[in-house]
Design a protein around this motif. Structure first.
Motif, PDB file in Angstrom:
ATOM      1  N   LYS A 119       8.137  11.570  -3.938  1.00 53.96           N
ATOM      2  CA  LYS A 119       9.584  11.482  -4.047  1.00 53.96           C
ATOM      3  C   LYS A 119       9.996  10.901  -5.397  1.00 53.96           C
ATOM      4  CE  LYS A 119      10.414  10.959   0.938  1.00 53.96           C
ATOM      5  NZ  LYS A 119      11.224  12.185   1.126  1.00 53.96           N
ATOM      6  N   ASP A 120       9.131  10.069  -5.967  1.00 54.82           N
ATOM      7  CA  ASP A 120       9.435   9.396  -7.229  1.00 54.82           C
ATOM      8  C   ASP A 120       8.830  10.134  -8.411  1.00 54.82           C
ATOM      9  OD1 ASP A 120      10.774   7.346  -5.882  1.00 54.82           O
ATOM     10  OD2 ASP A 120       8.928   6.172  -5.655  1.00 54.82           O
ATOM     11  N   GLU A 121       9.377   9.887  -9.592  1.00 56.59           N
ATOM     12  CA  GLU A 121       8.838  10.415 -10.837  1.00 56.59           C
ATOM     13  C   GLU A 121       8.058   9.316 -11.562  1.00 56.59           C
ATOM     14  OE1 GLU A 121      12.137  11.948 -13.078  1.00 56.59           O
ATOM     15  OE2 GLU A 121      12.067  13.871 -12.015  1.00 56.59           O
ATOM     16  N   TYR A 122       7.097   9.739 -12.395  1.00 56.88           N
ATOM     17  CA  TYR A 122       6.234   8.782 -13.075  1.00 56.88           C
ATOM     18  C   TYR A 122       6.030   9.174 -14.528  1.00 56.88           C
ATOM     19  CZ  TYR A 122       5.228   7.325  -8.308  1.00 56.88           C
ATOM     20  OH  TYR A 122       5.360   6.885  -7.004  1.00 56.88           O
ATOM     21  N   GLU A 123       5.871   8.155 -15.364  1.00 53.73           N
ATOM     22  CA  GLU A 123       5.510   8.326 -16.760  1.00 53.73           C
ATOM     23  C   GLU A 123       4.624   7.153 -17.167  1.00 53.73           C
ATOM     24  OE1 GLU A 123       8.793   7.974 -19.519  1.00 53.73           O
ATOM     25  OE2 GLU A 123       9.854   6.592 -18.181  1.00 53.73           O
ATOM     26  N   ASN A 124       3.822   7.339 -18.218  1.00 53.09           N
ATOM     27  CA  ASN A 124       2.948   6.277 -18.726  1.00 53.09           C
ATOM     28  C   ASN A 124       2.143   5.642 -17.588  1.00 53.09           C
ATOM     29  OD1 ASN A 124       4.044   6.724 -21.293  1.00 53.09           O
ATOM     30  ND2 ASN A 124       5.647   5.202 -20.963  1.00 53.09           N
ATOM     31  N   PHE A 125       1.214   6.413 -17.049  1.00 53.22           N
ATOM     32  CA  PHE A 125       0.483   5.973 -15.864  1.00 53.22           C
ATOM     33  C   PHE A 125      -0.988   6.357 -15.907  1.00 53.22           C
ATOM     34  CE2 PHE A 125       2.145  10.222 -14.895  1.00 53.22           C
ATOM     35  CZ  PHE A 125       1.016  10.870 -14.423  1.00 53.22           C
ATOM     36  N   HIS A 126      -1.743   5.665 -15.071  1.00 57.40           N
ATOM     37  CA  HIS A 126      -3.117   6.031 -14.733  1.00 57.40           C
ATOM     38  C   HIS A 126      -3.131   6.312 -13.244  1.00 57.40           C
ATOM     39  CE1 HIS A 126      -7.488   4.429 -13.907  1.00 57.40           C
ATOM     40  NE2 HIS A 126      -7.417   5.756 -13.801  1.00 57.40           N
ATOM     41  N   LEU A 127      -3.432   7.544 -12.884  1.00 60.10           N
ATOM     42  CA  LEU A 127      -3.530   7.967 -11.491  1.00 60.10           C
ATOM     43  C   LEU A 127      -4.985   8.162 -11.124  1.00 60.10           C
ATOM     44  CD1 LEU A 127      -1.979   9.179  -8.900  1.00 60.10           C
ATOM     45  CD2 LEU A 127      -2.603  11.386  -9.900  1.00 60.10           C
TER      46      LEU A 127
END
Length: 277
Positions: free
Chosen positions: A90-98
């Motif tokens: 549901k959320d958006e993400y940026e600058n991440f480690h998944l």
């Protein structure tokens, strides 16, 4: 150790490490699909062809393509693959480690019955559902497919610059010392780039996928091995190349049974330097 020295040491450690080890946020709670939406494209026949152009749509899953199952006391996300579509945050993400874990099931459907088992992690997913094959959003794809885990596909307008060497008239393989090409649906090299090397475990065993994204740079990692580094993430919009650095995460249903667990994410201050050497 003096208080001042302790502060200096902690500052230095925070500076050299792009993230902390204890700041994971779990996107799968180990119980249900809270925090996620489902989307399914048009129904398919036994050969994988569309029966019509009407999608099943959002959070309408009559065949239970997306479920949480119990496996020896552990809860897993099961994606049957029967219909094409995706499970989206549901959320958006940026600058991440998944990071997540996946393994293949036994079932295959439609046009994938006699082909490699297929799924995929779509990141920076934006715009309307069903933009690609009536099933997926515009995005960058971290390919999850037997033998091809770590490949790149530009989905519905996704674009990346990747250093490659030419393998054949239509195939390009990631090589950090290669020539940089823009991969997209409209470029001369196409929208598919092949990863370098192989780190996937045999079908039925768990694999660890890591995706690092910071700014417009991304790194695809399988079981601790870098598959490729991608630069200048963009999207094609009305003939213009626009930045694509933030969006939802979408896990594909694409004709094969697959299981996922331990899906977690954390903020990333920089791409780890060892990946960029």
């Amino acid at each position: 150790m003096s208080l001042l020295l302790s502060v200096i040491v902690m500052f230095f450690l925070n500076f050299i490490n792009p993230f902390h080890k204890d700041d994971w946020k779990y996107l799968f709670n180990g119980k249900d699909l809270a925090g996620w939406d489902t989307y399914l494209g048009p129904p398919l026949d036994d050969q994988g062809k569309k029966l019509n152009d009407i999608p099943l749509g959002s959070n309408n899953d009559p065949n239970h393509v997306f479920t949480v199952v119990n496996n020896n006391g552990e809860k897993l996300i099961r994606i049957s693959g029967e219909n094409w579509g995706g499970l989206s945050t549901k959320d958006e993400y940026e600058n991440f480690h998944l990071q997540l874990m996946f393994k293949w099931g036994a079932l295959k459907w439609g046009q994938k019955k006699n082909k490699k088992r297929d799924s995929g992690l779509l990141y920076f997913s934006v715009g309307p559902d069903g933009a690609d094959y009536g099933a997926w959003m515009r995005s960058q794809e971290f390919q999850i497919e037997e033998g091809n885990c770590g490949d790149y596909w530009g989905v519905a307008g996704g674009m990346e610059d990747i250093p490659v060497v030419k393998k054949s008239d239509s195939e390009y393989v990631y090589n950090p010392a290669g020539q940089i090409h823009t991969f997209s649906a409209t470029s001369d090299v196409g929208r598919h780039c092949i990863k370098n090397g192989d780190a996937e475990k045999p079908s039925g065993e768990w694999n660890v996928l890591d995706l690092y994204c910071h700014g417009d740079t991304s790194v695809h990692v399988i079981n601790g091995k870098v598959m490729m580094v991608l630069y200048h993430s963009q999207q094609s919009e009305s003939g213009q190349a626009l930045p694509l650095r933030k969006g939802k995460l979408q896990i594909q249903s694409e004709g094969a049974e697959v299981f996922y667990k331990q899906i977690k994410i954390r903020s990333l201050a920089a791409i780890p330097s060892e990946f960029l050497k």
